[in-house]
Structures are given as structure tokens and as C-alpha cells.
Design a protein around this motif. Sequence first.
Motif, PDB file in Angstrom:
ATOM      1  N   ALA A 141     110.823 -16.202  -1.466  1.00  0.00           N
ATOM      2  CA  ALA A 141     110.732 -14.865  -2.051  1.00  0.00           C
ATOM      3  C   ALA A 141     110.826 -13.797  -0.966  1.00  0.00           C
ATOM      4  CB  ALA A 141     109.417 -14.724  -2.817  1.00  0.00           C
TER       5      ALA A 141
ATOM      6  N   MET B  88     117.574 -10.690  -8.334  1.00  0.00           N
ATOM      7  CA  MET B  88     116.449  -9.883  -7.915  1.00  0.00           C
ATOM      8  C   MET B  88     116.801  -8.404  -7.993  1.00  0.00           C
ATOM      9  SD  MET B  88     114.081 -12.082  -7.132  1.00  0.00           S
ATOM     10  CE  MET B  88     112.906 -11.098  -6.195  1.00  0.00           C
TER      11      MET B  88
ATOM     12  N   LEU C 122     108.571 -15.070 -10.614  1.00  0.00           N
ATOM     13  CA  LEU C 122     109.402 -16.248 -10.375  1.00  0.00           C
ATOM     14  C   LEU C 122     108.841 -17.487 -11.073  1.00  0.00           C
ATOM     15  CD1 LEU C 122     110.348 -15.855  -6.597  1.00  0.00           C
ATOM     16  CD2 LEU C 122     111.535 -15.011  -8.625  1.00  0.00           C
TER      17      LEU C 122
ATOM     18  N   ILE D  97     104.448  -9.518  -2.510  1.00  0.00           N
ATOM     19  CA  ILE D  97     105.437 -10.596  -2.517  1.00  0.00           C
ATOM     20  C   ILE D  97     104.829 -11.863  -3.106  1.00  0.00           C
ATOM     21  CG2 ILE D  97     106.808 -12.136  -1.043  1.00  0.00           C
ATOM     22  CD1 ILE D  97     107.415  -9.809   0.727  1.00  0.00           C
TER      23      ILE D  97
ATOM     24  N   ARG E 239     104.535 -11.257  -6.822  1.00  0.00           N
ATOM     25  CA  ARG E 239     105.840 -11.343  -7.462  1.00  0.00           C
ATOM     26  C   ARG E 239     106.291 -12.795  -7.586  1.00  0.00           C
ATOM     27  NH1 ARG E 239     110.538  -8.394  -4.339  1.00  0.00           N
ATOM     28  NH2 ARG E 239     110.294 -10.251  -3.056  1.00  0.00           N
ATOM     29  N   THR E 240     106.001 -13.595  -6.570  1.00  0.00           N
ATOM     30  CA  THR E 240     106.363 -15.010  -6.616  1.00  0.00           C
ATOM     31  C   THR E 240     105.641 -15.720  -7.751  1.00  0.00           C
ATOM     32  OG1 THR E 240     106.605 -14.985  -4.202  1.00  0.00           O
ATOM     33  CG2 THR E 240     106.504 -17.133  -5.263  1.00  0.00           C
TER      34      THR E 240
ATOM     35  N   ASP F 221     114.065 -10.481   0.305  1.00  0.00           N
ATOM     36  CA  ASP F 221     113.898  -9.099   0.735  1.00  0.00           C
ATOM     37  C   ASP F 221     114.517  -8.810   2.094  1.00  0.00           C
ATOM     38  OD1 ASP F 221     112.396  -7.870  -1.438  1.00  0.00           O
ATOM     39  OD2 ASP F 221     110.755  -9.187  -0.867  1.00  0.00           O
TER      40      ASP F 221
END
Length: 332
Positions: free
Chosen positions: A264, A52, A240, A232, A235-236, A268
Motif C-alpha cells: 500500500a 487507487m 483494500l 496508510i 487504508r490497507t 503512494d
Amino acid sequence: MPAMRRILFVIFLVAGVMYAVLHSNLWNTKSLGLSPLNRKLCIFKTNISSFMKLDDFYPFLCKTNFFDIAAIRGSNEFELPYGIKNAEFYFELALSKLENCELFQEDDSSPSCKRCIVVGNGGILRNKSLGQKIDSYDVIIRMNNGPVVGYEDDVGRRTTFRLFYPESVFSDPVHYDPNTTAVLVVFKPPDLKWLSDLLSGHSLSRTDVFWKKPPAKIIYKPDQIRILDPFITKRTAYELLHFPRKFPKREKPKHPTTGLIAIAFAFDVCSEVHVTGFKYNLQDQGSSLHYFGNDTMSLMIKNEYHDIVAEQRLLKELIDHQIVISLTEEQN
């Protein structure tokens, strides 16, 4: 000379104002809890740092700056569940009811390097007696209505963060934990209105917009509740799971499960991530879906909202490359 003195005076004055503004912004950022995990001194036992981009991303929205954060992250260009576009009013309304947006409930003297475990709700946890091991982690992340009460031997007692959405949150006060931070994962604007109504003491106006009737009361206090940044979730999905930006018209759009969003999220806030309770036997429709209740795997297989096969493939890759460590597989 007088002109030069005036110029120097203006320069010093501007410098002083800039210092005051920057100092004020830094103080306000700290007071809001906007202190992402400082991983510079952390010793990684997993390969998160190579997997990441650890850019000190802060995972929760704050009422004072969520518009600015959305603009920086591009979340203002996406509708829910991946952004705030066309739901700005509802975000602002819900955030105004929350009392803080700090990352951890403990004070700033707590260690920055966090060893975390994300506890899934999978039936694989049954009779594994992992409770004591799970409770040994610095941070314990759970999701939805996976109970602790009555299942302590298998899943432990402590909960640091619990990710939820309105249809999946606890309604029975027996599950209340004062040390838990409840994190709302927003999938649609009514989720935010639901939270705002409950925290304002209003009755729910409509419930037919939810796939299951949500609770009319929330067991958590306003200072325990946070709202996860939709970035988030985006982004997942895109980075991902590599979901397409547009699905074919005849195919329902897929979104990440709360469990994968929780992993995820852990990237962070943790310096080391372990997982357990995420292994599903998709070949046996009669096997237990959860460590609690009587639901079977057939419900998961029929689910059209998530791509379980893709998520299981991703989890295997994360474990194989030691991005995360599977506690459940270690015990098999």
C-alpha cells in the motif's frame, strides 16, 4: 478619491501578505520534503492509476504539520494502529527526534516516475536467483528483519525503504545500510516511546508491553528514520482488505501485515509496482515460511493477529488485474 486610494492600498497590502504567506508555505513544504510523486508524466505499465485514487498523498509524518495532516485525513479520530488519537504526545515526542521527513534520500533532480519492487520474506524466494533482477529496480522496498547479507543471490543487495516495527527491526550492525530509509510502522504508543528513548540515548523503561523484547539500540541514524502515516495502515485495512470496523467480542481484531502495508505504501511512492516473495503455501504447514531461517508455515497459520487468507486473496486479485506484477510467478 483619498478614500478610494486607501481602499486600493489595503487591497494591495492584503494581496501582498497572502502572496508572502503562500510563498512561505510552499517553500517550507518543499524544504520538508513534502513533494509527493508527480505521476502526470509517468507511463504506467500496470493499472495502479485505475485502482487507487492517486491524490499525491505524502506517506511520512513531519513534526511541523502532523496535527494538521491528521485532521485532514481523519486520523485524529482513530486510535493506533489507524490514527493518532490518544497518542499525540508520543508522536510529537518521536518526531522531534528525527532530523527530516524527506521522501527519498537523493536530491530533487531524481526522476519522479519510480519503478518499484516490494520484496516479501516468503520462502518461495529460496534458490530463485532473483537478486540481480531485484537490484535493477529504481526503488526496492523490504520489511522487518528480512536479511540481505548472505542472501544476495536470491534477494539482491540494495534496499531503498525498509518498513519495520520495534520487535522486527535489526539489532546487529552487520545489516546496516547507509542508503536505506527505515520506516517505522506504528502499532501502539510504546512503539513511539521506544524510538524516542533510543534516539535520546535513554535506556528502555519497560519491555513487557512488546510481544518480543525489542533491541536496546537502533542501527539506523536519525536522518534515515521516518514514521509512516497511520492513514496508510487504515487504508490497507478498510479499503483494500475490507476489514470490519468492529470485530465480534470473541474474535481478536485483525490488522494488515507489514508486507501488505508495504505494498500500500508503494502505491503512494511508485508509478509501477512489482512484488516478489509473497506467495505462501498455506496447505503445507511444514514448508518454509521465510527465505531465511527455519520457521515453517505452521507459525503463519496459527497467527491470530493477521488474516493471511484474505491477504493472499487480495494479492491474487491485484496480480490478476495487473495492478501489480508478480516477479516470482513470472519465474515459475
